[in-house]
Design an enzyme around this catalytic site. Structure first.
Site, PDB file in Angstrom:
ATOM      1  N   HIS A 313       0.871  -1.180   0.000  1.00  0.00           N
ATOM      2  CA  HIS A 313       0.000   0.000   0.000  1.00  0.00           C
ATOM      3  C   HIS A 313       0.904   1.225   0.000  1.00  0.00           C
ATOM      4  O   HIS A 313       1.828   1.327   0.824  1.00  0.00           O
ATOM      5  CB  HIS A 313      -0.886  -0.012   1.249  1.00  0.00           C
ATOM      6  CG  HIS A 313      -2.030   0.940   1.194  1.00  0.00           C
ATOM      7  ND1 HIS A 313      -1.859   2.306   1.220  1.00  0.00           N
ATOM      8  CD2 HIS A 313      -3.365   0.735   1.111  1.00  0.00           C
ATOM      9  CE1 HIS A 313      -3.047   2.889   1.157  1.00  0.00           C
ATOM     10  NE2 HIS A 313      -3.980   1.965   1.087  1.00  0.00           N
ATOM     11  N   ARG A 333      -6.112  10.387   0.041  1.00  0.00           N
ATOM     12  CA  ARG A 333      -5.761  10.970  -1.264  1.00  0.00           C
ATOM     13  C   ARG A 333      -7.002  11.195  -2.111  1.00  0.00           C
ATOM     14  O   ARG A 333      -7.086  12.156  -2.853  1.00  0.00           O
ATOM     15  CB  ARG A 333      -4.781  10.045  -2.007  1.00  0.00           C
ATOM     16  CG  ARG A 333      -3.343  10.174  -1.494  1.00  0.00           C
ATOM     17  CD  ARG A 333      -2.450   9.119  -2.118  1.00  0.00           C
ATOM     18  NE  ARG A 333      -2.681   7.812  -1.534  1.00  0.00           N
ATOM     19  CZ  ARG A 333      -2.640   6.666  -2.193  1.00  0.00           C
ATOM     20  NH1 ARG A 333      -2.397   6.648  -3.486  1.00  0.00           N
ATOM     21  NH2 ARG A 333      -2.842   5.525  -1.579  1.00  0.00           N
TER      22      ARG A 333
HETATM   23  O1  MEZ Z   1      -9.177  -2.075  -0.296  1.00  0.00           O
HETATM   24  C1  MEZ Z   1      -8.326  -1.646   0.499  1.00  0.00           C
HETATM   25  O2  MEZ Z   1      -7.218  -2.169   0.597  1.00  0.00           O
HETATM   26  C2  MEZ Z   1      -8.622  -0.440   1.295  1.00  0.00           C
HETATM   27  C3  MEZ Z   1     -10.036  -0.051   1.365  1.00  0.00           C
HETATM   28  C4  MEZ Z   1      -7.621   0.229   1.846  1.00  0.00           C
HETATM   29  C5  MEZ Z   1      -7.601   1.669   2.137  1.00  0.00           C
HETATM   30  O3  MEZ Z   1      -6.706   2.344   1.645  1.00  0.00           O
HETATM   31  O4  MEZ Z   1      -8.459   2.160   2.850  1.00  0.00           O
END
Ligand code: MEZ
Length: 528
Positions: A313, A333
């Site tokens: 992420h 974001r």
């Molecule tokens: O789907 C995801 O991983 C999610 C909703 C994460 C996020 O950034 O909130």
């Protein structure tokens, strides 16, 4: 750090309405090849045993897939059955709960077993939203195209079709069960963009969407009286003499003994692998995310797909240390915060897909030398005060209250100051191969949730995971209950475990004891 923060503040007003070009397809390919951890020549091992022999997976996962069964030296009387059910659900997250509810609807006698507590799962940690194409300007076809592009056209078409066509039904099902989605005054759902979406289709419950969904599903499982065994991880699948899935062996953490469950069908919903900390990355995952389901299914003969495609992420917490690696939702974001380097410059569109965004952040911090020193590493800024400059005072408290609270605990007010982020290990894009009925190549073994591979290709879009746990959880539950009606089980067996160990011996591989069950953070001292 403070000098760089001053540059971010000094450039904020001029960046406020900046229009930022997206990367071209060629630029994205180049970025990924050079900077995404999946393309690193280190960090992977080619498997020497099992159905995916010859394919590469992360080293830490290989250690477990080619590891030693916890039952290898254990004498177990498989005639002594502790639980006898139609459908065994392994995993107490959103996929497991959805599967259990539908299997129960289908008339099956269901047992849920879970390693920690019901709801200790990545579902609980999902923040920003769940995708579904239910607005007038959108369609499942449009959703399909977005996810297919984001997944590098590697998504299995029939799985992706199930996902997107069931999206609106999933939102309706959750709403009827009691999930409190954010709504406008007139009752229409509030929806936003995520990385790679061409329409605003992210439905959210502020920034605790997964926790709200889990709250409701867990209540429903409890209200129906579906039995749940907590602190009872499965350690091996059981097959019968014909090779059909026939249950599992559990390890009871409290009693410190093994339990045998005979089941006509098994639904594996064990979730992700973030706690394996691939390539040394921190993780946004819950404590139990150690790929247990992949290990058990693989050892029993179920193939994996895209097990080398990992999602980092883009925005994990890089500072302060107490929450290092925790998730800063993409929603930050999508409602206006920009990614900014040490010089106060924007270097990318904030809603590129996750693999591209993570690679771009890594490039900025490494090759371009425009990272900010934070703790023992480097990081970049996420300029959060822009959100209220764009949408007005009170927006942060209303739309991302969880983020506001998480940082406030450490004296950081993200309405006033930017925060430091760096990619964090978030999701396994790959997993166990299923068909559109959620069934694996192993008769009677169904899979749902993050343990599945193929739905998202090699890169999932935000909000498609909360959707897949519901869609494929429900399909798995329905199909397993149906299938269980005609299953006649033979004698329970662990012969596949013995055979796999022989294959390992012949190949000369010596991995760790697996499934791992719990991560170890004692610097080499295993305290289990
Ligand atoms: O789907 C995801 O991983 C999610 C909703 C994460 C996020 O950034 O909130």
């Amino acid at each position: 750090m403070l000098k760089s923060m001053a540059k971010v503040e000094a450039t904020r007003a001029q960046r406020l309405h900046a229009s930022i070009e997206r990367f071209t397809a060629e630029e994205k390919d180049e970025l990924l090849k050079e900077f995404h951890p999946d393309y690193s020549s280190k960090g992977f091992k080619v498997l020497e045993v099992g159905p995916n022999k010859g394919q590469k997976v992360p080293v830490e996962l290989a250690q477990l897939l080619e590891g030693k069964s916890r039952l290898q030296d254990v004498e177990l009387d498989l005639e002594k059955v502790d639980y006898d059910v139609d459908v065994l659900v392994i995993g107490g997250g959103g996929a497991g709960a959805s599967a259990a509810l539908e299997a129960h609807n289908g008339g099956a006698n269901v047992l849920v077993v879970t390693k920690l507590r019901m709801g200790d799962a990545n579902t609980m940690m999902a923040e920003g939203g769940i995708q579904a194409a239910d607005k007038g300007n959108d369609s499942p076809a449009q959703h399909y195209l977005d996810a297919f592009g984001g997944g590098h056209y590697k998504n299995i078409p029939e799985l992706l079709e199930e996902l997107v066509t069931n999206g609106p039904l999933a939102i309706d099902w959750l709403s009827k069960l009691g999930v409190m989605f954010d709504k406008e005054q007139d009752g229409t759902m509030v929806t936003t963009h995520g990385g790679g979406t061409s329409r605003k289709r992210m439905h959210a419950c502020a920034d605790y969407t997964g926790a709200e969904i889990m709250r409701v599903l867990r209540d429903e499982v409890q209200n129906r009286g579906i039995p749940v065994l907590e602190f009872s991880p499965a350690v091996e699948l059981l097959l019968d003499e014909e090779g059909k899935t026939a249950g599992a062996v559990l390890w009871d953490f409290d009693a410190q003994e093994y339990k045998v469950v005979r089941a006509k069908c098994v639904i594996m919903a064990t979730g992700g692998a973030g706690r394996l900390h691939y390539q040394g990355f921190p993780t946004s995952n819950h404590y139990g995310a150690t790929a247990d389901g992949l290990v058990m299914a693989y050892r029993a003969g179920a193939p994996l797909i895209y097990a080398d495609a990992i999602q980092y992420h883009p925005t994990g917490v890089a500072y302060p240390a107490q929450i290092y690696g925790a998730l800063v939702t993409e929603k930050v974001r999508s409602i206006g915060a920009q990614l900014v380097n040490s010089e106060g410059e924007i270097f990318m569109h904030p809603l590129e897909t996750r693999d591209v965004a993570a690679a771009s952040i890594i490039r900025e911090c490494t090759a371009r030398g425009k990272g900010v020193k934070a703790l023992d590493g480097v990081a970049l800024w996420l300029d959060t005060p822009l959100i209220e400059m764009l949408h007005g005072e009170g927006t942060i408290a209303k739309r991302i209250p969880g983020m506001l609270r998480m940082y406030a605990k450490f004296g950081i007010d993200l309405r006033k100051e930017p925060i430091l982020i760096y990619p964090t290990l978030h999701y396994q894009n790959g997993g166990i191969l299923i068909d559109k009925d959620a069934e694996t190549k192993l008769p009677g073994l169904f899979v749902a949730g993050e343990a599945v591979g193929g739905i998202h290709g090699t890169n999932r879009l935000m909000g498609n995971s909360l959707l897949d746990i519901i869609v494929f959880g429900r399909i798995a539950g329905t199909k397993a209950a149906e299938a269980a009606k005609s299953v006649k089980l033979g004698k329970l067996s662990l012969e596949h475990v013995r055979r796999y160990a022989e294959e390992e011996k012949a190949a000369g591989v010596h991995g760790e004891l697996s499934p791992k069950l719990l991560p170890v953070y004692t610097h080499g001292r295993d305290v289990r």
